[in-house]
Design an enzyme around this catalytic site. Structure first.
Site, PDB file in Angstrom:
ATOM      1  N   ALA A   2      -2.026   6.113  -6.774  1.00  0.00           N
ATOM      2  CA  ALA A   2      -3.200   6.915  -6.438  1.00  0.00           C
ATOM      3  C   ALA A   2      -3.914   6.316  -5.241  1.00  0.00           C
ATOM      4  O   ALA A   2      -3.967   5.100  -5.084  1.00  0.00           O
ATOM      5  CB  ALA A   2      -4.164   6.988  -7.622  1.00  0.00           C
ATOM      6  N   ASP A   3      -4.451   7.182  -4.410  1.00  0.00           N
ATOM      7  CA  ASP A   3      -5.320   6.741  -3.326  1.00  0.00           C
ATOM      8  C   ASP A   3      -6.779   6.844  -3.729  1.00  0.00           C
ATOM      9  O   ASP A   3      -7.618   6.116  -3.210  1.00  0.00           O
ATOM     10  CB  ASP A   3      -5.048   7.568  -2.068  1.00  0.00           C
ATOM     11  CG  ASP A   3      -3.813   7.084  -1.337  1.00  0.00           C
ATOM     12  OD1 ASP A   3      -3.974   6.397  -0.325  1.00  0.00           O
ATOM     13  OD2 ASP A   3      -2.693   7.363  -1.793  1.00  0.00           O
TER      14      ASP A   3
END
EC number: 5.3.1.23
Length: 384
Positions: A254-255
């Site tokens: 995930a960013d």
């Protein structure tokens, strides 16, 4: 042995130039915040944790160089303003990655508090910054190993109920040693499964248009001799539909994870989550707590970076038979000249499609109300 994508020692920083992978493994020096900004913007380094680490360390190198050259102001206020200005500049290199903004905020707070301390000097402030930057590198590696262990345990416990001692897992983009200080997040979970002799096979997507899966994840998997198969993004549905595939979980990084669990990650993640839901496959997000942005209510507020059309219409690589010669890299046009292109770097997967979020403090599942609740993760008094 895991790859070491970030090398930092004696105030010297080197990173693997990921634009040349998997054909050429070359470390390039990062000597300033400006070098760090360009390395991030040009995707010579990528992956939310790695971006934050390189940004912070690039400024550490610059501060050390200024101090060594005898050009450092004795005023902590003056040095503090310089550091904060550089931190704000570094954040503009990759706005979607929350780890970078989070790290910049924490270091800005540290700088501000230090300048208010009695007897604070420019030298003492730089010393404090360098110490915290080095600790950030150490903590990221430790956190990733915890993520790997928690995620592997969660997957195997559920596989055991179906009589499976070994599992097949699908992953997207690159979330391994190349995207972190080492070991990885989603790929760290897979690495932990492999180390425990519980991984039957990992499938990695090509990850168009930038091909991080084909170029980077495949590179790591081959390097560590994991049982692995590369597929194109559009093959994922067919893979999940095959009874013999028996994919137990899709694990992604995930960013940015919003407060409600909506997750921004590499473009194509949302599509995999939809497929997982249809085929009854567990969909897991692996990320450190620094990726969870409790100040962003939902995915609707996440800014999505859009990148150059050329990333879709062209592809770069060496001519076949000349692998290893960096001078022979060629850019090939794939698409019709004049076609319009939409190239978002990320998409947002709704929390409703995510079964669990794996962190260094444990695995978070939805509560009885059907929603994610992350507050307990940030309660330092609670046990892990």
């Amino acid at each position: 042995m895991s790859l070491q994508a970030i090398k930092y020692a004696d105030n010297q920083l080197q990173i693997i130039d990921q634009l040349q992978l998997p054909f050429v493994t070359e470390y390039i020096p990062i000597r300033s915040a400006q070098d760090g900004w360009h390395a991030i913007k040009e995707m010579r380094v990528r992956g939310a944790p790695a971006i934050a680490i390189v940004a912070i360390l690039s400024l550490a190198v610059e501060l050390s160089e200024i101090q060594t050259a005898g050009k450092l102001s004795s005023s902590s206020e003056e040095v503090g303003l310089f550091i904060i200005e550089k931190l704000h500049y570094l954040v503009t290199s990759r706005p979607t990655a929350v780890n970078l903004a989070d790290a910049a905020r924490k270091f800005e707070t540290m700088v501000t508090e230090h300048t208010k301390t009695q007897g604070s000097t420019g030298q003492s402030l730089v010393a404090a910054y360098l110490q915290e930057a080095e600790l950030m590198l150490v903590h990221d590696l430790s956190d990733n190993k915890n993520i790997g262990a928690y995620g592997a345990k969660w997957i195997l416990e559920r596989a055991a109920t179906e009589g499976q001692a070994k599992v097949n897992v699908l992953t997207h983009c690159n979330t391994g040693s190349l995207a972190t200080a080492g070991y990885g997040t989603a790929l760290g979970v897979i690495r932990s499964l492999h180390e425990g002799n519980a991984l039957n096979r990992v499938y990695c997507t090509e990850t168009r248009p930038y091909n991080q899966g084909a170029r980077l994840t495949a590179y790591e998997l081959v390097h560590e001799k994991m049982p692995a198969t590369l597929i194109t993004d559009s093959m994922a549905a067919s893979l999940l539909a095959k009874p013999e595939s028996k994919v137990s979980a899709i694990v992604v990084g995930a960013d940015r994870v919003a407060a409600n669990g909506d997750t921004a990650n590499k473009i194509g993640t949302y599509a995999l989550a939809v497929l997982a839901k249809y085929h009854g496959v567990k969909f897991l997000v692996a990320a450190p707590r620094t990726t969870i942005d409790r100040g962003t209510p939902s995915g609707n507020e996440i800014v999505i970076e859009e990148r150059a059309p050329s990333e879709v219409t062209t592809i770069k690589g060496p001519l076949q038979g000349r692998v290893g010669d960096a001078l022979q890299m060629e850019t090939i046009q794939l698409a019709a000249t004049g076609i319009d292109v939409w190239n978002p770097a990320f998409d947002v997967t709704p929390a409703a499609l995510i079964d669990a979020v794996i962190t260094e403090k444990g695995v978070v599942e939805k509560g009885s109300d059907g929603h994610f609740h992350f507050d307990a993760l940030f309660d330092e008094s609670s046990s892990s």
